[in-house]
Design a protein around this motif. Structure first.
Motif, PDB file in Angstrom:
ATOM      1  N   GLY A  84      22.357   6.330 -45.773  1.00 43.35           N
ATOM      2  CA  GLY A  84      23.197   6.561 -46.941  1.00 43.35           C
ATOM      3  C   GLY A  84      22.991   5.532 -48.046  1.00 43.35           C
ATOM      4  N   ARG A 121      19.379  13.542 -50.666  1.00 46.43           N
ATOM      5  CA  ARG A 121      20.752  13.095 -50.442  1.00 46.43           C
ATOM      6  C   ARG A 121      21.459  12.760 -51.753  1.00 46.43           C
ATOM      7  N   GLU A 125      24.750  14.599 -53.699  1.00 48.77           N
ATOM      8  CA  GLU A 125      25.948  13.766 -53.830  1.00 48.77           C
ATOM      9  C   GLU A 125      26.914  14.415 -54.829  1.00 48.77           C
TER      10      GLU A 125
END
Ligand code: C2E
Ligand code: CA
Ligand code: CA
Ligand code: CA
Length: 280
Positions: A84, A121, A125
């Motif tokens: 992350g 990713r 978001e």
């Protein structure tokens, strides 16, 4: 045999825990790198084949590790994605690319498009649009006149096509440009291309490598270029290393070239020197 099996297990377990340990080391190191001053951007020029002008640059991250030296993104981007950390890292990249763009503009190098890679990713978001807006405000960059491009991959878009199309639409409305990176390596349903408001197709290096090796390679590149043009897109070939590759791409109508043939990715100051010495 039983003992050998046991040894094999011990061997795998040891290898596994070494890998887990290394991942953790990278992850913790990256956290420090983000806080400290260990990340930097390299820039690689993209040349307009018709005019010979430098149309833009792609920003590529590097990690100046205090003990291990300069680390290429291949060694840490996946770990950043899985942990992350890529979200914070991606913000750092975007902000610093925007600052660099402003810096170049202030020094008379306006009109240089700057492309930034966006990981899957990051793209997904929830706050992506808010983050981009905030960074543009903080850095005073107007993406429409200062030419900011985001590079996303096919796989990033394919996951949730409806949502991806909406996100791309919003980014385009803000004035940013969108490039489809590594084109041809992902889930290539050509039908989706017209659903997305993209500006640029980047032919993946694996095709470029084959271009001068066999007729199929050249044929595939040619088809991608024709497809891109029929959709009104700019086509960029990356990983171009030789004059031969360049000439085949030129003959096929490719718009822009990026690769070691012109320059490796360079730190900002070295890129400026390269640019000053560059002759069309
Ligand atoms: P990419 O986006 O496909 O970037 C192109 C890669 O090809 C770069 O590797 C570049 O140095 C390399 N390259 C350029 N020209 C040539 C050439 O002529 N020959 C060869 N053999 N290679 C060439 P790099 O910088 O190691 O980056 C690897 C990948 O890491 C990138 O692939 C991208 O997926 C990822 N990456 C780099 N910077 C960022 C970043 O800021 N954010 C994210 N999310 N990913 C990044
Ligand atoms: Ca890229
Ligand atoms: Ca690429
Ligand atoms: Ca790639």
């Amino acid at each position: 045999a039983k003992e050998a099996g046991g040894n094999m297990y011990a061997f795998y377990a040891a290898a596994m825990s070494a890998e887990i340990k290394e991942r953790r080391t990278i992850e913790e190191g990256l956290r420090r790198a983000l806080e400290g001053d260990q990340l930097l951007l390299y820039y690689q020029p993209q040349i307009d084949l018709r005019t010979g002008a430098v149309a833009g640059v792609e920003a590529l991250i590097r990690w100046q590790h205090p003990e291990r030296g300069l680390i290429a993104p291949g060694a840490f981007i996946t770990i950043a994605e899985e942990s992350g950390l890529i979200v914070a890292l991606g913000e750092w990249v975007l902000k610093n690319a925007c600052l660099q763009s402003q810096c170049w503009k202030a020094r008379g190098l306006a009109g240089l498009r700057i492309a930034v890679n966006l990981s899957a990713r990051q793209f997904k978001e929830r706050d992506l649009l808010a983050t981009v807006t905030r960074i543009l405000t903080e850095t005073g960059l107007d993406p429409a006149t200062d030419l900011l491009e985001l590079e996303v991959t096919e796989t990033t878009l394919m996951d949730d096509m409806g949502k991806a199309a909406a996100t791309l639409g919003a980014l385009r409305d803000m004035g940013l440009k969108i490039a489809l990176d590594d084109f041809g390596t992902g889930y290539s349903s050509l039908n989706y291309l017209k659903r997305f408001r993209i500006n640029t197709l980047k032919i993946d290096q694996t095709f470029v490598r084959d271009i001068a090796r066999n007729t199929e390679g050249a044929a595939i590149a040619s088809v991608i270029i024709t497809l891109g043009h029929s959709l009104g897109l700019t086509v960029v070939a990356e990983g171009v290393e030789t004059r031969e590759q360049l000439e085949i791409l030129r003959a096929a109508g490719c718009d822009e070239i990026q690769g070691y043939y012109y320059s490796e990715p360079l730190p900002a100051a070295a890129f400026e020197e390269w640019l000053a010495a560059y002759k069309r």
